[in-house]
Design a protein around this motif. Sequence first.
Motif, PDB file in Angstrom:
ATOM      1  N   THR A 189       2.393   5.147   3.293  1.00  9.88           N
ATOM      2  CA  THR A 189       3.138   6.398   3.292  1.00  9.88           C
ATOM      3  C   THR A 189       2.448   7.417   2.394  1.00  9.88           C
ATOM      4  N   GLY A 190       1.813   8.382   3.012  1.00 13.30           N
ATOM      5  CA  GLY A 190       1.166   9.451   2.270  1.00 13.30           C
ATOM      6  C   GLY A 190      -0.141   9.088   1.611  1.00 13.30           C
ATOM      7  N   SER A 191      -0.565   7.853   1.648  1.00 17.14           N
ATOM      8  CA  SER A 191      -1.803   7.433   0.983  1.00 17.14           C
ATOM      9  C   SER A 191      -2.975   7.500   1.952  1.00 17.14           C
ATOM     10  N   VAL A 206      -6.029   8.005  -8.212  1.00 12.15           N
ATOM     11  CA  VAL A 206      -7.117   7.572  -7.338  1.00 12.15           C
ATOM     12  C   VAL A 206      -7.708   6.283  -7.898  1.00 12.15           C
ATOM     13  N   GLU A 207      -7.914   5.308  -7.020  1.00 16.55           N
ATOM     14  CA  GLU A 207      -8.540   4.044  -7.405  1.00 16.55           C
ATOM     15  C   GLU A 207      -9.906   3.937  -6.740  1.00 16.55           C
ATOM     16  N   SER A 231      -9.160   4.895  -2.761  1.00 18.52           N
ATOM     17  CA  SER A 231      -7.822   5.087  -2.205  1.00 18.52           C
ATOM     18  C   SER A 231      -7.010   5.953  -3.147  1.00 18.52           C
ATOM     19  N   ASN A 232      -6.135   6.742  -2.572  1.00 19.78           N
ATOM     20  CA  ASN A 232      -5.267   7.600  -3.368  1.00 19.78           C
ATOM     21  C   ASN A 232      -3.869   7.611  -2.768  1.00 19.78           C
ATOM     22  N   GLY A 233      -2.875   7.847  -3.623  1.00 19.34           N
ATOM     23  CA  GLY A 233      -1.500   7.924  -3.176  1.00 19.34           C
ATOM     24  C   GLY A 233      -1.152   9.301  -2.655  1.00 19.34           C
ATOM     25  N   ALA A 234       0.134   9.513  -2.400  1.00 20.03           N
ATOM     26  CA  ALA A 234       0.601  10.798  -1.886  1.00 20.03           C
ATOM     27  C   ALA A 234       0.584  11.838  -2.991  1.00 20.03           C
ATOM     28  N   ALA A 270      -4.286  15.695  -1.976  1.00 17.20           N
ATOM     29  CA  ALA A 270      -3.340  14.868  -2.746  1.00 17.20           C
ATOM     30  C   ALA A 270      -3.500  15.187  -4.221  1.00 17.20           C
ATOM     31  N   ASP A 271      -3.321  16.464  -4.553  1.00 14.87           N
ATOM     32  CA  ASP A 271      -3.505  16.894  -5.933  1.00 14.87           C
ATOM     33  C   ASP A 271      -2.467  16.222  -6.829  1.00 14.87           C
TER      34      ASP A 271
END
Length: 376
Positions: free
Chosen positions: A357-359, A303-304, A319-322, A298-299
């Motif tokens: 979605t994507g996370s 990121v949290e 956790s990270n998003g898409a 997920a470049d």
Amino acid sequence: MTWWRSPLWATAGRAAVLAFLVVTINHNSAQLGDESERLTITVAAASCAAILTVPQLRLSAAPLVSVVMTARWGWLVDLLLAVVMFDLAVARRTRLALLCAAIAPAGNLAGLRAASVWVGQRWLSTLTVLLFGLVLGLWQGNRRRLVQTLAGQVEQLRVETRLREDAARAAERSRIAAEMHDVLAHRLSLIALHTGVLATRGAALPGPVADRLAVLRTASVEALTDLREVLGALHDPHAAPADAPAVREVAALVEDARAAGQQIALTVTGRAPDAPTTHRLAAYRIVQEALTNARKHADGARVEVRVDYRPPATLVEVSNGAGTAASTAVDSGYGLVGLRERVTALGGRLDAGPAGTGSWRLSARLPHPAPKDGPA
């Protein structure tokens, strides 16, 4: 294994087919008009069928018996010869099957005239039956060998996967041992230092010496606690320590990742010294693995990172998003295996999986050891 694929049902099915062929041969032999000859053919066919039901005889005695019978009674018993050719083809004895198919019709030239395969168009039906048995046997033999090969490959992949997971766990145990070796060496060096100070003071114990005694006791308790946790975490007594960095905090790791271009929001609750050293090391490794995976898969995504050192448990959540997958990413697939081994050894739980979605979300809970009452 399903019931219809069991060896017992396969044997029963083969016996039923052979019994049907014997009944068919008995019915066809009625065309001879000779009851004694019909009885002889039926007994011979039943004997050949009995031989074909024995695995040890179907490739040795059965070909000879079926060839002699076909040479004598021709098309009446060619079905049993077809079964023999099927068995030979399955066993990859194609040459022997073709030899039987050539000898039996040739011998039938001197056989019973009424059952000769050379009368009219009977040779064509006999040839068709024998070729059907041969082709069906070749197909069945190739299918069995293919299934066995695939089953062997699946088993090999399963063993390789298990060995790789074991290697990942062993490497993680080795790294834990190396890290705790550094920590305990530091604590024990403090004990040695303050013991040396006490040795130079003599019998009197003024205030500073008493303070150093308190420090010595605290360091001793912490060293014993760390040692107890190491003994509980390392199940493999032969794990060889490897070179490992000294204890680092999550904040330093996040700063390095930010300098590399990652967008990270860090939230730390509580004080790191309030948690056991093994928990601080585990939190560092968890965040490190999560940030690495985020860079790979997920470049560019935000990121949290949340870490809570407060009792009764150390909590870590990343956790990270898409984002976009890095084109040069090489994923071994066993980083989470090592983390799960570490967390499980400390009595905790690790969860990893999609969180929308994507996370992606990686979280761990490490319970703090129960406080010990009384003197160390």
